[in-house]
Write an enzyme that holds these catalytic residues in place. Structure first.
Site, PDB file in Angstrom:
ATOM      1  CB  SER A 165      33.038  34.694  56.732  1.00 10.63           C
ATOM      2  OG  SER A 165      32.008  35.106  55.854  1.00 10.63           O
ATOM      3  CE  LYS A 219      32.689  36.884  59.658  1.00  7.32           C
ATOM      4  NZ  LYS A 219      31.481  37.240  60.291  1.00  7.32           N
ATOM      5  CG  HIS A 222      33.903  39.472  55.959  1.00  7.42           C
ATOM      6  ND1 HIS A 222      32.608  39.203  56.365  1.00  7.42           N
ATOM      7  CD2 HIS A 222      34.119  38.692  54.877  1.00  7.42           C
ATOM      8  CE1 HIS A 222      32.072  38.296  55.574  1.00  7.42           C
ATOM      9  NE2 HIS A 222      32.972  37.966  54.656  1.00  7.42           N
ATOM     10  CG  ASN A 223      30.441  40.552  59.470  1.00 11.79           C
ATOM     11  OD1 ASN A 223      31.106  39.782  58.782  1.00 11.79           O
ATOM     12  ND2 ASN A 223      29.656  40.137  60.432  1.00 11.79           N
ATOM     13  CD  GLU A 226      27.874  39.809  55.849  1.00  8.35           C
ATOM     14  OE1 GLU A 226      28.879  39.085  55.948  1.00  8.35           O
ATOM     15  OE2 GLU A 226      26.950  39.768  56.677  1.00  8.35           O
TER      16      GLU A 226
HETATM   17  C1  6PG Z   1      29.395  35.629  57.768  1.00  7.82           C
HETATM   18  C2  6PG Z   1      28.325  36.546  58.255  1.00  7.82           C
HETATM   19  C3  6PG Z   1      27.840  36.116  59.587  1.00  7.82           C
HETATM   20  C4  6PG Z   1      26.502  36.748  59.943  1.00  7.82           C
HETATM   21  C5  6PG Z   1      26.565  38.226  60.166  1.00  7.82           C
HETATM   22  C6  6PG Z   1      25.206  38.852  60.041  1.00  7.82           C
HETATM   23  O1  6PG Z   1      30.415  36.163  57.413  1.00  7.82           O
HETATM   24  O2  6PG Z   1      29.168  34.428  57.711  1.00  7.82           O
HETATM   25  O3  6PG Z   1      28.826  37.838  58.331  1.00  7.82           O
HETATM   26  O4  6PG Z   1      28.854  36.319  60.501  1.00  7.82           O
HETATM   27  O5  6PG Z   1      25.627  36.500  58.907  1.00  7.82           O
HETATM   28  O6  6PG Z   1      27.049  38.426  61.450  1.00  7.82           O
HETATM   29  O7  6PG Z   1      25.268  40.058  60.630  1.00  7.82           O
HETATM   30  P1  6PG Z   1      24.012  40.954  60.870  1.00  7.82           P
HETATM   31  O8  6PG Z   1      22.989  40.112  61.590  1.00  7.82           O
HETATM   32  O9  6PG Z   1      24.520  42.083  61.693  1.00  7.82           O
HETATM   33  O10 6PG Z   1      23.536  41.341  59.510  1.00  7.82           O
END
Ligand code: 6PG
Length: 508
Positions: A165, A219, A222-223, A226
């Site tokens: 990430s 991960k 984590h998302n 996010e």
């Molecule tokens: C990270 C982000 C990266 C990416 C996401 C976006 O941790 O660097 O999470 O992995 O930006 O996968 O996900 P979406 O396109 O589903 O919003």
């Protein structure tokens, strides 16, 4: 050149024979030396932006590298551009790529998740040798990673599924990394990863996560968090704009204030401050207002929610953020319905003083952010026991404290909470978080009720309020749900006054 002593003198002269042996040994040593010197330490497959930046990061940290990309022109472009003058070479074929790497080979794949990753694994496997290690740094589905770890390890190769990430900048300067697989495989790349990772005051943002697909699972979650935080900040922006008619700079100023607080200082608040204050070069208007209100998604938010539901973990704030993206994609339908069920003009309501950081709104955002983390951490604790991942919760907070998209000051508090009680049921049971919720929940409730009355959707804020209110209600109405289930399907129920399983003849 080694000169063999003549046969006739060989038996007679043991001194000459010793010289010969020493020469051979020396030459073998030199051959070995040049063999290893000429082989690269690290290999990368997939020269997308993330791949390019990760290999530059590895090289900067002293790991000579070889790169391979499906199209060789991309490799050439990289070597003549950003890779120029670096200790990085290219390979035209996978065989050449593998041959250029020292053994055991350490190969990072930065390719599209799914079938593309399987294809690379299949193609490269025929050139790999025992002990070689493949690392998948993409956003792979954790169940795919489970399968790959099992298959590859059974062939005596190592396999690490690693969440990475931090976006492009993080990849270059120091990402947060979540590697999962066997401990032996992790040990083989620990020094590489530790050097490449982001560092915070108390250590690097990488550590062994656990077996199988646990790295990609962490991960994924984590998302999910996010998604939650992004939506919460978007709701705050919507309220500032629609209720208070604030412009980009004014809104940006409030996010700037929030970014200086212990509760909200974070990467996502920091970039929101920047995004809101950025003007379009051609129109001189704020860029955000020119962006179509349809949010994309690549799958990790959905996987988080599906996993949570499979594990029986309540994640309403994260789910609301996912659903908000789905609703946003119904642009044409929304435009049509806005005309048939029009909204009343929005009446102003109290969101607090702008120069003071809009306290009621701040409180609402703090609680929804805490809920997002709390729900994510709950998924991890449950997965840890159900999938036997043996996750170390404080260590995961440590990995997320720097380099990643959800890095924040709050993660220190989360780490403290799990350090104090590794079996914490939910952050709400920790004294510090409990106090945060008690002192801010009234403001969350007033922001949600005023927004709802005004017709402004605040899915993450309102689901957080329901989540917290449910958590602080001893008796919920699911006794009636149980009665209905028993009434039509004899599903039985438990009682509050005696032990056992009961059924009532409701239709007597
Ligand atoms: C990270 C982000 C990266 C990416 C996401 C976006 O941790 O660097 O999470 O992995 O930006 O996968 O996900 P979406 O396109 O589903 O919003």
């Amino acid at each position: 050149m080694i000169r063999r002593p003549p046969r006739s003198t060989q038996s007679r002269s043991s001194a000459a024979s010793d010289v010969y042996k020493r020469q051979v040994a020396c030459n073998i040593y030199l051959l070995r030396f040049f063999y290893f010197m000429s082989k690269a330490h690290f290999g990368l497959i997939g020269l997308g932006v993330m791949g390019e930046n990760l290999v530059l990061n590895a090289e900067r940290n002293g790991f000579s590298s070889v790169v391979f990309n499906r199209t060789y022109s991309k490799t050439e472009e990289f070597l003549e551009g950003r890779g120029l003058g670096k200790n990085i070479e290219g390979a035209k074929t996978l065989q050449e790529f593998v041959n250029k790497l020292e053994r055991p080979r350490r190969i990072l794949m930065m390719v599209k998740a799914g079938s593309a990753t399987d294809a690379v694994i299949d193609n490269i496997s025929e050139y790999l040798e025992e002990g070689d290690l493949l690392i998948d740094g993409g956003n792979s589905q954790f169940k795919d990673t489970e399968r790959r770890v099992e298959t590859l390890e059974s062939k005596s190769f190592g396999y690490i599924g690693m969440g990475v990430s931090g976006g492009a900048k993080g990849a270059l300067e120091g990402p947060s990394m979540m590697p999962g697989g066997t401990k032996a495989s992790y040990d083989a790349i620990e020094s590489l990863l530790t050097k490449m990772a982001a560092k915070v005051e108390d250590g690097p943002c990488v550590a062994y996560v656990g077996p199988g697909g646990s790295g990609h699972f962490v991960k994924t979650v984590h998302n999910g968090i996010e998604y939650g935080i992004e939506q919460i900040l978007a709701e705050a922006y919507d309220l500032m704009k629609r209720v208070k008619n604030m412009n980009g700079s004014q809104m940006s100023e409030v996010f700037g204030i929030w970014n200086n607080t212990d509760e909200l200082a974070s990467y996502l608040v920091e970039i929101t401050e920047i995004c809101l204050n950025t003007k379009d070069e051609s129109t001189e208007e704020f860029v955000v207002e020119k962006i179509l209100d349809k949010a994309g998604q690549k799958g990790t938010g959905l996987w988080t929610v599906v996993s949570a539901l499979e594990l029986g973990v309540s994640v309403p704030t994260i789910y609301a953020s996912l659903n908000a993206r789905v609703m946003s994609s119904l642009k044409e339908q929304r435009s049509e319905i806005e005309k048939t069920i029009p909204m009343e003009a929005i009446e102003d309501f109290d969101l607090g003083d702008i120069s003071n950081g809009m306290k009621p709104l701040f409180d609402a955002v703090v609680l929804a952010t805490i809920a997002s983390y709390a729900q994510g951490m709950d998924i991890l604790s449950e997965a840890s026991s159900v999938y036997n991942y043996g996750l170390n919760m404080p260590s995961i907070a440590q990995i997320w404290k720097g380099g990643c998209i959800i890095r924040s000051k709050l993660l220190r508090k989360i780490q403290d909470a799990y350090q104090k009680d590794p079996n914490l049921k939910n952050l709400i049971f920790d004294d510090w978080f409990n106090n945060e919720i008690s002192t801010r929940i009234d403001n969350l409730a007033s922001v949600v009720s005023s927004s709802t009355k005004a017709g402004i959707p605040v899915p993450c804020l309102s689901s957080t309020l329901d989540y917290l209110n449910s958590y602080r209600t001893n008796r919920l109405p699911q006794n009636l749900v149980q009665a209905m289930r028993d009434c039509f399907g004899s599903h039985t129920y438990e009682r509050v006054d005696k032990e056992g399983s009961f059924h009532t003849e409701w239709m007597k």
